[in-house]
Scaffold this motif. Structure first.
Motif, PDB file in Angstrom:
ATOM      1  N   ALA A  54      -9.969 -32.830 -28.050  1.00 31.51           N
ATOM      2  CA  ALA A  54      -9.962 -33.961 -28.921  1.00 31.51           C
ATOM      3  C   ALA A  54      -9.507 -33.575 -30.418  1.00 31.51           C
ATOM      4  O   ALA A  54      -8.775 -34.464 -31.021  1.00 31.51           O
ATOM      5  N   LEU A  55      -9.602 -32.220 -30.819  1.00 34.55           N
ATOM      6  CA  LEU A  55      -8.797 -31.776 -32.018  1.00 34.55           C
ATOM      7  C   LEU A  55      -7.347 -32.025 -31.952  1.00 34.55           C
ATOM      8  O   LEU A  55      -6.985 -32.920 -33.008  1.00 34.55           O
ATOM      9  N   ALA A  56      -6.703 -31.651 -31.067  1.00 40.57           N
ATOM     10  CA  ALA A  56      -5.324 -31.868 -30.946  1.00 40.57           C
ATOM     11  C   ALA A  56      -4.938 -33.343 -30.812  1.00 40.57           C
ATOM     12  O   ALA A  56      -3.832 -33.798 -31.674  1.00 40.57           O
ATOM     13  N   GLY A  57      -5.596 -34.166 -30.139  1.00 34.24           N
ATOM     14  CA  GLY A  57      -5.473 -35.610 -30.176  1.00 34.24           C
ATOM     15  C   GLY A  57      -5.735 -36.068 -31.570  1.00 34.24           C
ATOM     16  O   GLY A  57      -4.790 -37.168 -32.113  1.00 34.24           O
ATOM     17  N   SER A  58      -6.709 -36.024 -32.258  1.00 34.47           N
ATOM     18  CA  SER A  58      -7.134 -36.391 -33.496  1.00 34.47           C
ATOM     19  C   SER A  58      -6.009 -35.954 -34.543  1.00 34.47           C
ATOM     20  O   SER A  58      -5.733 -36.764 -35.481  1.00 34.47           O
ATOM     21  N   TRP A  59      -5.917 -34.681 -34.500  1.00 30.96           N
ATOM     22  CA  TRP A  59      -4.691 -34.075 -35.184  1.00 30.96           C
ATOM     23  C   TRP A  59      -3.305 -34.859 -35.141  1.00 30.96           C
ATOM     24  O   TRP A  59      -2.614 -35.380 -36.087  1.00 30.96           O
ATOM     25  N   TRP A  60      -2.897 -35.143 -33.739  1.00 29.36           N
ATOM     26  CA  TRP A  60      -1.662 -35.814 -33.677  1.00 29.36           C
ATOM     27  C   TRP A  60      -1.822 -37.205 -34.356  1.00 29.36           C
ATOM     28  O   TRP A  60      -0.714 -37.707 -35.004  1.00 29.36           O
ATOM     29  N   ILE A  61      -2.418 -38.027 -33.945  1.00 27.50           N
ATOM     30  CA  ILE A  61      -2.964 -39.296 -34.574  1.00 27.50           C
ATOM     31  C   ILE A  61      -2.960 -39.313 -35.909  1.00 27.50           C
ATOM     32  O   ILE A  61      -2.136 -40.281 -36.476  1.00 27.50           O
ATOM     33  N   LEU A  62      -3.620 -38.358 -36.581  1.00 30.43           N
ATOM     34  CA  LEU A  62      -3.761 -38.455 -38.121  1.00 30.43           C
ATOM     35  C   LEU A  62      -2.335 -38.116 -38.572  1.00 30.43           C
ATOM     36  O   LEU A  62      -2.043 -38.585 -39.640  1.00 30.43           O
ATOM     37  N   ASP A  63      -1.759 -37.079 -37.988  1.00 31.80           N
ATOM     38  CA  ASP A  63      -0.351 -36.836 -38.611  1.00 31.80           C
ATOM     39  C   ASP A  63       0.504 -37.798 -38.510  1.00 31.80           C
ATOM     40  O   ASP A  63       1.410 -38.068 -39.269  1.00 31.80           O
ATOM     41  N   GLY A 114     -12.928 -26.335 -24.510  1.00 32.72           N
ATOM     42  CA  GLY A 114     -11.801 -26.785 -24.126  1.00 32.72           C
ATOM     43  C   GLY A 114     -11.613 -28.441 -24.470  1.00 32.72           C
ATOM     44  O   GLY A 114     -10.717 -28.799 -24.839  1.00 32.72           O
ATOM     45  N   LEU A 115     -12.704 -29.001 -24.231  1.00 35.58           N
ATOM     46  CA  LEU A 115     -12.665 -30.538 -24.596  1.00 35.58           C
ATOM     47  C   LEU A 115     -12.645 -30.686 -25.872  1.00 35.58           C
ATOM     48  O   LEU A 115     -12.044 -31.701 -26.384  1.00 35.58           O
ATOM     49  N   ALA A 116     -13.496 -30.142 -26.809  1.00 36.43           N
ATOM     50  CA  ALA A 116     -13.332 -29.952 -28.229  1.00 36.43           C
ATOM     51  C   ALA A 116     -12.087 -29.939 -28.839  1.00 36.43           C
ATOM     52  O   ALA A 116     -11.516 -30.517 -29.641  1.00 36.43           O
ATOM     53  N   SER A 117     -11.234 -28.853 -28.107  1.00 38.48           N
ATOM     54  CA  SER A 117     -10.002 -28.479 -28.484  1.00 38.48           C
ATOM     55  C   SER A 117      -8.776 -29.392 -28.306  1.00 38.48           C
ATOM     56  O   SER A 117      -7.917 -29.899 -29.017  1.00 38.48           O
ATOM     57  N   ARG A 163     -19.809 -21.386 -18.463  1.00 39.34           N
ATOM     58  CA  ARG A 163     -18.959 -22.381 -17.920  1.00 39.34           C
ATOM     59  C   ARG A 163     -19.105 -23.634 -18.723  1.00 39.34           C
ATOM     60  O   ARG A 163     -17.992 -24.224 -19.101  1.00 39.34           O
ATOM     61  N   THR A 164     -20.288 -23.677 -19.156  1.00 34.69           N
ATOM     62  CA  THR A 164     -20.523 -25.025 -20.192  1.00 34.69           C
ATOM     63  C   THR A 164     -19.707 -24.530 -21.596  1.00 34.69           C
ATOM     64  O   THR A 164     -19.041 -25.567 -22.255  1.00 34.69           O
ATOM     65  N   PHE A 165     -19.899 -23.355 -22.034  1.00 34.19           N
ATOM     66  CA  PHE A 165     -19.307 -23.017 -23.078  1.00 34.19           C
ATOM     67  C   PHE A 165     -17.587 -23.224 -23.103  1.00 34.19           C
ATOM     68  O   PHE A 165     -17.129 -23.876 -24.089  1.00 34.19           O
ATOM     69  N   TRP A 166     -17.001 -22.757 -22.149  1.00 34.94           N
ATOM     70  CA  TRP A 166     -15.621 -23.122 -21.869  1.00 34.94           C
ATOM     71  C   TRP A 166     -15.181 -24.574 -21.684  1.00 34.94           C
ATOM     72  O   TRP A 166     -14.280 -25.026 -22.283  1.00 34.94           O
ATOM     73  N   THR A 167     -15.941 -24.980 -21.101  1.00 34.01           N
ATOM     74  CA  THR A 167     -15.523 -26.554 -20.859  1.00 34.01           C
ATOM     75  C   THR A 167     -15.741 -27.279 -22.082  1.00 34.01           C
ATOM     76  O   THR A 167     -14.837 -28.147 -22.495  1.00 34.01           O
ATOM     77  N   SER A 168     -16.814 -27.162 -22.718  1.00 34.89           N
ATOM     78  CA  SER A 168     -17.173 -27.791 -24.037  1.00 34.89           C
ATOM     79  C   SER A 168     -16.031 -27.429 -25.066  1.00 34.89           C
ATOM     80  O   SER A 168     -15.643 -28.334 -25.890  1.00 34.89           O
ATOM     81  N   LEU A 177     -14.398 -26.747 -36.358  1.00 35.69           N
ATOM     82  CA  LEU A 177     -14.903 -25.405 -36.686  1.00 35.69           C
ATOM     83  C   LEU A 177     -16.434 -25.234 -36.356  1.00 35.69           C
ATOM     84  O   LEU A 177     -17.062 -24.325 -35.926  1.00 35.69           O
ATOM     85  N   TRP A 178     -17.073 -26.386 -36.934  1.00 31.92           N
ATOM     86  CA  TRP A 178     -18.642 -26.460 -37.040  1.00 31.92           C
ATOM     87  C   TRP A 178     -19.019 -26.357 -35.441  1.00 31.92           C
ATOM     88  O   TRP A 178     -19.846 -25.705 -34.792  1.00 31.92           O
ATOM     89  N   ILE A 179     -18.346 -27.333 -34.593  1.00 34.14           N
ATOM     90  CA  ILE A 179     -18.632 -27.464 -33.277  1.00 34.14           C
ATOM     91  C   ILE A 179     -18.331 -26.133 -32.520  1.00 34.14           C
ATOM     92  O   ILE A 179     -19.181 -25.553 -31.782  1.00 34.14           O
ATOM     93  N   ALA A 180     -17.246 -25.548 -32.744  1.00 38.11           N
ATOM     94  CA  ALA A 180     -16.985 -24.003 -32.165  1.00 38.11           C
ATOM     95  C   ALA A 180     -17.927 -23.140 -32.341  1.00 38.11           C
ATOM     96  O   ALA A 180     -18.398 -22.307 -31.662  1.00 38.11           O
ATOM     97  N   ALA A 181     -18.488 -23.009 -33.714  1.00 40.39           N
ATOM     98  CA  ALA A 181     -19.470 -22.056 -34.321  1.00 40.39           C
ATOM     99  C   ALA A 181     -20.597 -22.527 -33.430  1.00 40.39           C
ATOM    100  O   ALA A 181     -21.279 -21.456 -33.169  1.00 40.39           O
ATOM    101  N   VAL A 182     -21.136 -23.551 -33.312  1.00 41.07           N
ATOM    102  CA  VAL A 182     -22.314 -24.056 -32.588  1.00 41.07           C
ATOM    103  C   VAL A 182     -22.342 -23.565 -31.239  1.00 41.07           C
ATOM    104  O   VAL A 182     -23.197 -22.992 -30.726  1.00 41.07           O
ATOM    105  N   LEU A 183     -21.212 -23.767 -30.578  1.00 37.42           N
ATOM    106  CA  LEU A 183     -21.082 -23.281 -29.288  1.00 37.42           C
ATOM    107  C   LEU A 183     -21.117 -21.963 -29.118  1.00 37.42           C
ATOM    108  O   LEU A 183     -21.780 -21.312 -28.174  1.00 37.42           O
TER     109      LEU A 183
END
Length: 120
Positions: free
Chosen positions: A31-40, A26-29, A19-24, A56-62
């Motif tokens: 944040a990635l989409a929002g950051s990507w959109w703002i930077l673009d 999902g939230l990281a994804s 549960r924590t894996f999927w929640t974390s 990728l680091w956060i996904a690997a750690v999780l």
């Protein structure tokens, strides 16, 4: 034992329940989409490459922590290099199979620990 959000996302040590894996993840994804959109919009598509490495680091750690919950080493992520079967096997390990009961060499069982996501 209280765990900070930084430890959860940046340190590969310890265990993580599904549960924590999927929640974390999902939230990281999100944040990635929002950051990507703002930077673009702000700097152009070339600037979006800067958000990929931290994600990728956060996904690997999780994933490593989830593998630890299964009693497996983080080296099992190398299965991703085997086309088709590697990612399928890893998905089975990370998504569908529960963690090992009780403590293992990576730490105490995270199931039932209400303080795991406490942010300091």
């Amino acid at each position: 034992m209280k765990t900070s959000l930084l430890h959860l996302l940046l340190s590969p040590g310890g265990r993580l329940r599904r549960r924590t894996f999927w929640t974390s993840l999902g939230l990281a994804s999100v944040a990635l989409a929002g950051s990507w959109w703002i930077l673009d919009i702000t700097f152009g598509s070339t600037a979006t490459w800067f958000v990929h490495l931290p994600f990728l680091w956060i996904a690997a750690v999780l994933m490593i922590k989830r593998l630890h919950d299964r009693g497996r080493s983080g080296w099992w992520l190398l299965l991703l290099l085997i086309p088709l079967l590697g990612p399928l096997w890893l998905a089975l390990e990370l998504v569908f199979l529960g963690g090992s009961a009780g403590p293992n060499r990576y730490g105490a069982n995270p199931r039932g620990r209400a303080d795991y996501l406490t942010v300091r």
